[in-house]
Design a protein around this motif. Structure first.
Motif, PDB file in Angstrom:
ATOM      1  N   VAL A 125       1.316  -1.186  -0.184  1.00 37.90           N
ATOM      2  CA  VAL A 125      -0.070   0.240  -0.339  1.00 37.90           C
ATOM      3  C   VAL A 125       1.064   1.295  -0.100  1.00 37.90           C
ATOM      4  O   VAL A 125       1.597   1.367   0.900  1.00 37.90           O
ATOM      5  CB  VAL A 125      -1.181   0.095   1.445  1.00 37.90           C
ATOM      6  CG1 VAL A 125      -2.597   1.382   1.348  1.00 37.90           C
ATOM      7  CG2 VAL A 125      -1.744  -1.576   1.631  1.00 37.90           C
ATOM      8  N   ASP A 126       0.919   2.019  -0.918  1.00 38.54           N
ATOM      9  CA  ASP A 126       1.252   3.106  -1.073  1.00 38.54           C
ATOM     10  C   ASP A 126       0.233   4.580  -0.539  1.00 38.54           C
ATOM     11  O   ASP A 126      -0.650   4.549  -1.109  1.00 38.54           O
ATOM     12  CB  ASP A 126       1.707   4.017  -2.366  1.00 38.54           C
ATOM     13  CG  ASP A 126       1.909   5.297  -3.001  1.00 38.54           C
ATOM     14  OD1 ASP A 126       2.782   5.168  -1.658  1.00 38.54           O
ATOM     15  OD2 ASP A 126       2.182   5.795  -3.475  1.00 38.54           O
ATOM     16  N   GLU A 127       1.074   4.761   1.161  1.00 38.77           N
ATOM     17  CA  GLU A 127       0.091   5.340   1.533  1.00 38.77           C
ATOM     18  C   GLU A 127       0.966   6.805   1.996  1.00 38.77           C
ATOM     19  O   GLU A 127       2.090   6.241   2.950  1.00 38.77           O
ATOM     20  CB  GLU A 127      -1.023   4.354   2.926  1.00 38.77           C
ATOM     21  CG  GLU A 127      -0.299   4.198   3.447  1.00 38.77           C
ATOM     22  CD  GLU A 127      -0.946   2.470   4.292  1.00 38.77           C
ATOM     23  OE1 GLU A 127      -2.196   2.998   4.107  1.00 38.77           O
ATOM     24  OE2 GLU A 127      -0.681   1.550   4.837  1.00 38.77           O
ATOM     25  N   PRO A 128       0.192   7.468   3.481  1.00 36.56           N
ATOM     26  CA  PRO A 128       1.175   7.952   4.703  1.00 36.56           C
ATOM     27  C   PRO A 128       1.714   7.246   5.350  1.00 36.56           C
ATOM     28  O   PRO A 128       0.931   6.903   5.768  1.00 36.56           O
ATOM     29  CB  PRO A 128       0.037   9.358   4.536  1.00 36.56           C
ATOM     30  CG  PRO A 128      -1.228   9.507   3.657  1.00 36.56           C
ATOM     31  CD  PRO A 128      -1.415   7.891   2.543  1.00 36.56           C
ATOM     32  N   ILE A 129       2.196   7.344   5.991  1.00 41.04           N
ATOM     33  CA  ILE A 129       3.115   6.530   7.207  1.00 41.04           C
ATOM     34  C   ILE A 129       3.692   7.385   7.652  1.00 41.04           C
ATOM     35  O   ILE A 129       4.484   8.196   7.265  1.00 41.04           O
ATOM     36  CB  ILE A 129       4.349   5.674   6.422  1.00 41.04           C
ATOM     37  CG1 ILE A 129       5.293   5.810   5.621  1.00 41.04           C
ATOM     38  CG2 ILE A 129       3.467   4.400   6.046  1.00 41.04           C
ATOM     39  CD1 ILE A 129       5.975   5.003   5.184  1.00 41.04           C
ATOM     40  N   ASN A 130       3.684   6.813   9.373  1.00 45.03           N
ATOM     41  CA  ASN A 130       5.108   7.694   9.830  1.00 45.03           C
ATOM     42  C   ASN A 130       5.854   6.650  10.903  1.00 45.03           C
ATOM     43  O   ASN A 130       5.029   6.556  11.725  1.00 45.03           O
ATOM     44  CB  ASN A 130       3.739   9.035  10.886  1.00 45.03           C
ATOM     45  CG  ASN A 130       5.237  10.060  11.538  1.00 45.03           C
ATOM     46  OD1 ASN A 130       5.833   9.452  12.159  1.00 45.03           O
ATOM     47  ND2 ASN A 130       4.220  10.541  12.260  1.00 45.03           N
ATOM     48  N   ILE A 131       6.852   6.790  10.971  1.00 40.45           N
ATOM     49  CA  ILE A 131       7.616   6.006  11.608  1.00 40.45           C
ATOM     50  C   ILE A 131       8.814   6.246  12.461  1.00 40.45           C
ATOM     51  O   ILE A 131       9.373   6.971  11.996  1.00 40.45           O
ATOM     52  CB  ILE A 131       8.035   5.215  10.438  1.00 40.45           C
ATOM     53  CG1 ILE A 131       7.552   4.001   9.278  1.00 40.45           C
ATOM     54  CG2 ILE A 131       8.916   3.349  11.504  1.00 40.45           C
ATOM     55  CD1 ILE A 131       8.069   3.141   8.594  1.00 40.45           C
ATOM     56  N   ALA A 132       7.952   6.551  13.602  1.00 44.72           N
ATOM     57  CA  ALA A 132       8.717   7.409  14.496  1.00 44.72           C
ATOM     58  C   ALA A 132       9.582   8.659  14.129  1.00 44.72           C
ATOM     59  O   ALA A 132      10.517   9.419  14.447  1.00 44.72           O
ATOM     60  CB  ALA A 132       9.899   6.285  14.776  1.00 44.72           C
ATOM     61  N   GLY A 133       8.751   9.395  13.432  1.00 43.24           N
ATOM     62  CA  GLY A 133       9.070  10.481  13.112  1.00 43.24           C
ATOM     63  C   GLY A 133       9.355  11.308  12.041  1.00 43.24           C
ATOM     64  O   GLY A 133       9.090  11.864  11.175  1.00 43.24           O
ATOM     65  N   TYR A 134       9.945   9.550  10.951  1.00 43.15           N
ATOM     66  CA  TYR A 134      10.049   9.487   9.766  1.00 43.15           C
ATOM     67  C   TYR A 134       8.785   9.669   8.563  1.00 43.15           C
ATOM     68  O   TYR A 134       8.443   8.589   8.276  1.00 43.15           O
ATOM     69  CB  TYR A 134      10.873   8.305   9.726  1.00 43.15           C
ATOM     70  CG  TYR A 134      11.177   8.817   7.921  1.00 43.15           C
ATOM     71  CD1 TYR A 134      11.950   9.687   7.130  1.00 43.15           C
ATOM     72  CD2 TYR A 134      11.950   6.792   7.338  1.00 43.15           C
ATOM     73  CE1 TYR A 134      12.430   9.253   5.787  1.00 43.15           C
ATOM     74  CE2 TYR A 134      11.838   6.852   6.225  1.00 43.15           C
ATOM     75  CZ  TYR A 134      12.547   8.080   5.127  1.00 43.15           C
ATOM     76  OH  TYR A 134      13.044   8.003   3.732  1.00 43.15           O
ATOM     77  N   LYS A 135       8.446  10.687   7.607  1.00 43.17           N
ATOM     78  CA  LYS A 135       7.759  10.539   7.057  1.00 43.17           C
ATOM     79  C   LYS A 135       8.188  10.701   5.288  1.00 43.17           C
ATOM     80  O   LYS A 135       7.762  12.115   5.351  1.00 43.17           O
ATOM     81  CB  LYS A 135       6.985  12.045   7.454  1.00 43.17           C
ATOM     82  CG  LYS A 135       6.347  11.991   8.715  1.00 43.17           C
ATOM     83  CD  LYS A 135       4.987  13.122   9.586  1.00 43.17           C
ATOM     84  CE  LYS A 135       5.087  12.889  10.253  1.00 43.17           C
ATOM     85  NZ  LYS A 135       4.449  14.321  10.834  1.00 43.17           N
ATOM     86  N   PRO A 136       7.828  10.218   5.334  1.00 39.56           N
ATOM     87  CA  PRO A 136       8.744   9.618   3.578  1.00 39.56           C
ATOM     88  C   PRO A 136       6.999  10.410   2.091  1.00 39.56           C
ATOM     89  O   PRO A 136       6.079  10.089   3.355  1.00 39.56           O
ATOM     90  CB  PRO A 136       9.607   8.348   3.273  1.00 39.56           C
ATOM     91  CG  PRO A 136       8.695   7.597   4.202  1.00 39.56           C
ATOM     92  CD  PRO A 136       8.147   8.265   5.381  1.00 39.56           C
ATOM     93  N   LYS A 137       7.773  11.147   1.425  1.00 34.72           N
ATOM     94  CA  LYS A 137       6.887  10.994   0.843  1.00 34.72           C
ATOM     95  C   LYS A 137       7.143  10.965  -0.439  1.00 34.72           C
ATOM     96  O   LYS A 137       8.584  10.746  -1.377  1.00 34.72           O
ATOM     97  CB  LYS A 137       6.576  12.504   1.028  1.00 34.72           C
ATOM     98  CG  LYS A 137       5.768  13.226   2.010  1.00 34.72           C
ATOM     99  CD  LYS A 137       5.939  14.616   2.130  1.00 34.72           C
ATOM    100  CE  LYS A 137       5.184  15.241   3.232  1.00 34.72           C
ATOM    101  NZ  LYS A 137       5.105  16.145   2.730  1.00 34.72           N
ATOM    102  N   ASN A 138       6.846  10.250  -1.750  1.00 34.51           N
ATOM    103  CA  ASN A 138       6.835  10.435  -3.197  1.00 34.51           C
ATOM    104  C   ASN A 138       7.246  11.381  -4.030  1.00 34.51           C
ATOM    105  O   ASN A 138       6.942  12.424  -3.420  1.00 34.51           O
ATOM    106  CB  ASN A 138       5.631   9.699  -3.581  1.00 34.51           C
ATOM    107  CG  ASN A 138       5.109   8.336  -3.481  1.00 34.51           C
ATOM    108  OD1 ASN A 138       6.295   7.429  -3.314  1.00 34.51           O
ATOM    109  ND2 ASN A 138       4.305   7.483  -3.155  1.00 34.51           N
ATOM    110  N   ASN A 139       7.871  11.462  -5.266  1.00 33.25           N
ATOM    111  CA  ASN A 139       8.993  13.078  -5.680  1.00 33.25           C
ATOM    112  C   ASN A 139       7.140  13.264  -5.834  1.00 33.25           C
ATOM    113  O   ASN A 139       7.727  14.648  -5.884  1.00 33.25           O
ATOM    114  CB  ASN A 139       9.071  12.276  -6.602  1.00 33.25           C
ATOM    115  CG  ASN A 139       9.989  12.723  -7.472  1.00 33.25           C
ATOM    116  OD1 ASN A 139      10.345  13.973  -6.205  1.00 33.25           O
ATOM    117  ND2 ASN A 139       9.413  13.353  -8.484  1.00 33.25           N
ATOM    118  N   ASP A 140       6.457  13.446  -6.519  1.00 31.66           N
ATOM    119  CA  ASP A 140       4.844  13.828  -6.743  1.00 31.66           C
ATOM    120  C   ASP A 140       4.393  13.793  -5.570  1.00 31.66           C
ATOM    121  O   ASP A 140       3.205  14.973  -6.000  1.00 31.66           O
ATOM    122  CB  ASP A 140       4.776  13.310  -7.866  1.00 31.66           C
ATOM    123  CG  ASP A 140       3.779  11.945  -7.528  1.00 31.66           C
ATOM    124  OD1 ASP A 140       3.804  11.315  -6.284  1.00 31.66           O
ATOM    125  OD2 ASP A 140       3.379  10.770  -8.640  1.00 31.66           O
TER     126      ASP A 140
END
Length: 211
Positions: A64-79
């Protein structure tokens, strides 16, 4: 600046290497960027995906490509968008960041470092905590190492030792010049032979003796 490395994945032969955009540039031209430590960005993703496939994942498995928050790490897709459920094939093909981070979290950073080393990437420090950003290029590697690792994929998992041999510029330039002279003489000889083809054999023989 920019560099290029091209390897034969079957033999490990270095086919082409360009160390900089301009050797004559006194600022950066004589710095070989092919062996410089740089963040590889998304080119590291296939390494992690390969490990996942090694562990039993399938390209048609979904994530699943979705918003995530892993211990404060919030990666985003390029677009900046999210695509929901996608196959691993589509996630890698579209270089999606979030599925890649999820996959690294699943296989483990330490295992990913070990796998990268097995594929020829030796510059990463196995004792360092790179975190999940490793899959997005958070660790510094060389262009040569990434090229060698991709060669393992091309060779269907086989690793081949790459040998580099230093060639003296002072030696190779005279060789090139000599070959150019020989090639020119051969060319001129052919031109003369062609021009005398309809003339007498004696004149053709005389022309050859004067070369």
């Amino acid at each position: 600046n920019a560099g290029l490395a091209s390897l034969n994945p079957e033999t490990g032969e270095l086919l082409t290497m360009v160390g900089s955009v301009d050797w004559a540039n006194e600022e950066f031209g004589k710095y070989n960027i092919a062996f410089a430590l740089r963040q590889p960005g998304s080119t590291f993703k296939p390494i992690v995906y390969s490990l996942a496939f090694e562990n039993g994942k399938n390209p048609e498995d979904t994530i699943v490509d979705e918003p995530i928050n892993i211990a404060g790490y919030k990666p985003k897709n390029n677009d900046g968008t999210f695509r929901g459920t996608v196959t691993l094939r589509k996630a890698l093909g579209n270089s999606l960041n979030i599925p890649a981070v999820k996959l690294l979290q699943e296989v483990g950073v330490k295992k990913a470092l070990e796998f990268a080393r097995a594929m020829g990437i030796n510059s990463l420090d196995p004792s360092r905590d790179y975190g999940l950003s490793l899959v997005l290029g958070g660790g510094e590697v060389t262009l040569f190492e990434i090229t060698r690792a991709y060669g393992v994929l091309a060779a269907e998992g086989e690793t081949v030792q790459t040998l580099l041999q230093k060639i003296s510029v002072q030696i190779i330039y005279p060789i090139i010049n000599f070959l150019l002279v020989v090639a020119t003489l051969v060319f001129l000889w052919g031109v003369i032979q062609y021009s005398l083809a309809t003339d007498s054999p004696d004149k053709a023989k005389k022309a050859r003796s004067q070369i």
